[in-house]
Design a protein around this motif. Structure first.
Motif, mmCIF file in Angstrom:
data_model
loop_
_atom_site.group_PDB
_atom_site.id
_atom_site.type_symbol
_atom_site.label_atom_id
_atom_site.label_comp_id
_atom_site.label_asym_id
_atom_site.label_seq_id
_atom_site.Cartn_x
_atom_site.Cartn_y
_atom_site.Cartn_z
ATOM 1 N N LEU A 50 0.813 -1.207 0.000
ATOM 2 C CA LEU A 50 0.000 0.000 0.000
ATOM 3 C C LEU A 50 0.848 1.258 0.000
ATOM 4 N N LEU A 51 2.020 1.172 0.589
ATOM 5 C CA LEU A 51 2.849 2.370 0.755
ATOM 6 C C LEU A 51 4.069 2.367 -0.145
ATOM 7 N N GLN A 52 4.155 1.398 -1.071
ATOM 8 C CA GLN A 52 5.293 1.291 -1.966
ATOM 9 C C GLN A 52 6.591 1.230 -1.195
ATOM 10 N N GLY A 53 6.606 0.343 -0.200
ATOM 11 C CA GLY A 53 7.785 0.182 0.631
ATOM 12 C C GLY A 53 7.368 -0.159 2.022
ATOM 13 N N GLY A 54 8.217 -0.856 2.751
ATOM 14 C CA GLY A 54 7.885 -1.294 4.099
ATOM 15 C C GLY A 54 8.021 -0.196 5.102
ATOM 16 N N GLY A 55 8.016 -0.583 6.365
ATOM 17 C CA GLY A 55 8.065 0.351 7.463
ATOM 18 C C GLY A 55 9.431 0.876 7.761
ATOM 19 N N GLY A 56 10.401 0.653 6.854
ATOM 20 C CA GLY A 56 11.731 1.206 7.076
ATOM 21 C C GLY A 56 12.713 0.119 7.425
ATOM 22 N N ALA A 57 13.692 -0.084 6.585
ATOM 23 C CA ALA A 57 14.695 -1.114 6.845
ATOM 24 C C ALA A 57 15.822 -0.533 7.659
ATOM 25 N N PRO A 58 16.482 -1.327 8.474
ATOM 26 C CA PRO A 58 17.578 -0.814 9.270
ATOM 27 C C PRO A 58 18.748 -0.437 8.388
ATOM 28 N N THR A 59 19.501 0.554 8.796
ATOM 29 C CA THR A 59 20.653 0.987 8.025
ATOM 30 C C THR A 59 21.895 0.211 8.401
ATOM 31 N N GLU A 60 21.812 -0.631 9.396
ATOM 32 C CA GLU A 60 22.947 -1.442 9.785
ATOM 33 C C GLU A 60 22.435 -2.776 10.294
ATOM 34 N N GLN A 61 23.308 -3.777 10.294
ATOM 35 C CA GLN A 61 22.922 -5.096 10.772
ATOM 36 C C GLN A 61 22.664 -5.046 12.271
ATOM 37 N N THR A 62 21.524 -5.583 12.700
ATOM 38 C CA THR A 62 21.218 -5.633 14.125
ATOM 39 C C THR A 62 22.104 -6.666 14.790
ATOM 40 N N SER A 63 22.848 -6.251 15.787
ATOM 41 C CA SER A 63 23.746 -7.171 16.488
ATOM 42 C C SER A 63 23.201 -7.470 17.859
ATOM 43 N N ARG A 64 23.536 -8.616 18.366
ATOM 44 C CA ARG A 64 23.114 -9.009 19.702
ATOM 45 C C ARG A 64 24.355 -9.190 20.545
ATOM 46 N N SER A 65 24.591 -8.258 21.425
ATOM 47 C CA SER A 65 25.791 -8.296 22.244
ATOM 48 C C SER A 65 25.701 -9.391 23.289
ATOM 49 N N ALA A 66 26.859 -9.769 23.786
ATOM 50 C CA ALA A 66 26.891 -10.707 24.902
ATOM 51 C C ALA A 66 26.222 -10.050 26.095
ATOM 52 N N PRO A 67 25.552 -10.829 26.941
ATOM 53 C CA PRO A 67 24.852 -10.257 28.090
ATOM 54 C C PRO A 67 25.758 -9.385 28.940
ATOM 55 N N GLY A 68 25.196 -8.303 29.439
ATOM 56 C CA GLY A 68 25.940 -7.415 30.316
ATOM 57 C C GLY A 68 25.896 -7.916 31.742
ATOM 58 N N PRO A 69 26.085 -7.013 32.694
ATOM 59 C CA PRO A 69 26.094 -7.413 34.104
ATOM 60 C C PRO A 69 24.801 -8.129 34.487
ATOM 61 N N ASP A 70 24.929 -9.179 35.272
ATOM 62 C CA ASP A 70 23.766 -9.968 35.682
ATOM 63 C C ASP A 70 23.101 -9.288 36.868
ATOM 64 N N ASP A 71 22.424 -8.176 36.610
ATOM 65 C CA ASP A 71 21.778 -7.432 37.685
ATOM 66 C C ASP A 71 20.277 -7.480 37.526
ATOM 67 N N ALA A 72 19.575 -7.142 38.589
ATOM 68 C CA ALA A 72 18.121 -7.270 38.614
ATOM 69 C C ALA A 72 17.454 -6.368 37.594
ATOM 70 N N GLN A 73 17.963 -5.151 37.413
ATOM 71 C CA GLN A 73 17.354 -4.231 36.466
ATOM 72 C C GLN A 73 17.437 -4.772 35.046
ATOM 73 N N ARG A 74 18.587 -5.296 34.697
ATOM 74 C CA ARG A 74 18.755 -5.828 33.349
ATOM 75 C C ARG A 74 17.840 -7.030 33.125
ATOM 76 N N ARG A 75 17.734 -7.888 34.120
ATOM 77 C CA ARG A 75 16.865 -9.061 33.994
ATOM 78 C C ARG A 75 15.402 -8.628 33.837
ATOM 79 N N PHE A 76 15.011 -7.613 34.601
ATOM 80 C CA PHE A 76 13.641 -7.112 34.500
ATOM 81 C C PHE A 76 13.363 -6.603 33.086
ATOM 82 N N VAL A 77 14.243 -5.764 32.571
ATOM 83 C CA VAL A 77 14.068 -5.211 31.230
ATOM 84 C C VAL A 77 14.007 -6.324 30.192
ATOM 85 N N ALA A 78 14.906 -7.302 30.310
ATOM 86 C CA ALA A 78 14.947 -8.405 29.346
ATOM 87 C C ALA A 78 13.664 -9.229 29.389
#
Length: 282
Positions: A50-78
Motif C-alpha cells: 500500500l505504501l510502496q515500501g515497508g516500514g523502514g529497513a535498518p541501516t545497519e545489521q542488528t547485532s546481539r551483544s553478549a549479556p551485560g552485568p547480571d543485575d536485577a534491572q537488566r533481567r527485569f528489562v529483558a
C-alpha cells in the motif's frame, strides 16, 4: 508484576559505562492512510504494498551483544522485552505477518544511535533507522522519584510504549506519517506527532491485555501503575511541573488525559484496529 516465569529476551544490548552523548532524532507523527494500514495488517495484506515500501529497513545489521552485568534491572528489562516479543509475534502471526524483533540498548549518560547521538536527559526513545530502543535505566528511577509514578508495571509501560513505535515502524505508519509532516507548520506537525505517540500508548495497553490473557503477568494495582505513568508524562503535566504555561499547540505526546485514555482503550479492546488514533482525534 509476575515475571518469574517469563523468558529473558536475547535482544538486549548493554552499553552501560561505554560513554557517548549528544542529541537524537524524534520519531514523528501524522494521519492519512493510517487506518488503511491497520486494516491491511489484519487482512493479511503486506502494508508495504500500500505504501510502496515497508516500514523502514535498518541501516545497519542488528547485532546481539553478549549479556551485560547480571543485575536485577537488566533481567527485569529483558523479561519485559521478552513479553512484548511473545505478544507481538502472536498478533502478527494471526494476520499472516512476521514480527521482526527490535533490539533494546541499555546505556548510561549517552551513546550513538542510527538516528544520531543519544543523551540520557532526553529520555527513552526508538530509532527507526536501526530498529533499536534506547533506554537509560536512570529514567525509570526518575519516573518514580521525580514524576511520582512508582511500580514495576509503570516501568514496563515505558518499554512497551517504545516497542509500540517499533510496531508502527514495521507496518509502515512512521514512514507515512513523516511524509505527511513535510511542509506543515509547527503546530500542525506537533498535532500529527501527538497521534503517533497516543497510538504507541494504545499499543502498550494492547500488549498488557494480551500478555495478561496469555500468561497472567499482572497483579493487583498494576493497571493503576501504568495509568499513573501515562498521566505523569502528559505534556500538560510536564509543562506545569516546569513552571511554564500549558500550551496545547506545543504538545508532542498528548495530554495526561489523552495518554491515560488511549492506554486504557488498548487494554480494554486488545486489538490493533482499536488503536486508530488518526480517525479518532480526541
Amino acid at each position: 508484576m509476575r515475571l518469574d516465569d517469563s523468558r529473558e529476551s536475547q535482544n538486549v544490548e548493554d552499553r552501560r559505562g561505554s560513554g557517548g552523548g549528544g542529541g537524537r532524532m524524534v520519531v514523528g507523527g501524522g494521519i492519512g492512510g493510517i487506518a488503511l494500514l491497520l486494516v491491511a495488517l489484519f487482512l493479511g495484506i503486506d502494508p508495504s504494498v500500500l505504501l510502496q515500501g515497508g516500514g523502514g529497513a535498518p541501516t545497519e545489521q542488528t547485532s546481539r551483544s553478549a549479556p551485560g552485568p547480571d543485575d536485577a534491572q537488566r533481567r527485569f528489562v529483558a523479561r519485559v522485552l521478552g513479553e512484548t516479543e511473545d505478544v507481538w509475534k502472536d498478533v502478527f502471526q494471526r494476520s499472516g505477518q512476521t514480527y521482526r524483533e527490535p533490539t533494546l540498548v541499555l546505556f548510561s549518560g549517552g551513546t550513538q544511535s542510527g538516528c544520531g547521538a543519544a543523551q540520557s536527559a532526553m529520555g527513552p526513545f526508538y530509532c527507526p533507522n536501526d530498529q533499536r530502543l534506547y533506554l537509560d535505566l536512570d529514567f525509570l528511577a526518575d519516573l518514580q522519584r521525580r514524576l511520582g509514578a512508582p511500580g514495576d508495571f509503570a516501568a514496563a509501560y515505558v518499554i512497551a510504549h517504545e516497542v509500540g513505535h517499533h510496531v508502527q515502524n514495521q507496518i509502515g505508519v512512521l514512514r507515512r506519517v513523516e511524509e505527511l509532516r513535510r511542509g506543515r507548520g509547527e503546530a500542525e506537525s506537533n498535532r500529527l506527532q501527538v497521534r503517533v505517540e497516543l497510538m504507541a500508548d494504545c499499543l502498550a495497553g494492547l500488549w498488557a491485555r494480551n500478555a495478561q490473557n496469555a500468561r497472567g503477568i499482572m497483579e493487583s494495582g498494576d493497571l493503576e501503575e501504568a495509568l499513573g505513568a501515562a498521566a505523569a508524562v502528559g505534556d500538560d503535566r510536564l509543562q506545569r511541573r516546569a513552571g511554564g504555561q500549558v500550551v496545547p499547540d506545543s504538545f508532542t505526546h498528548g495530554s495526561s488525559e489523552q495518554r491515560v485514555r488511549w492506554f486504557r482503550r488498548g487494554f480494554e479492546q486488545g486489538t490493533l484496529a482499536g488503536c486508530d488514533t488518526f480517525s479518532d482525534q480526541r
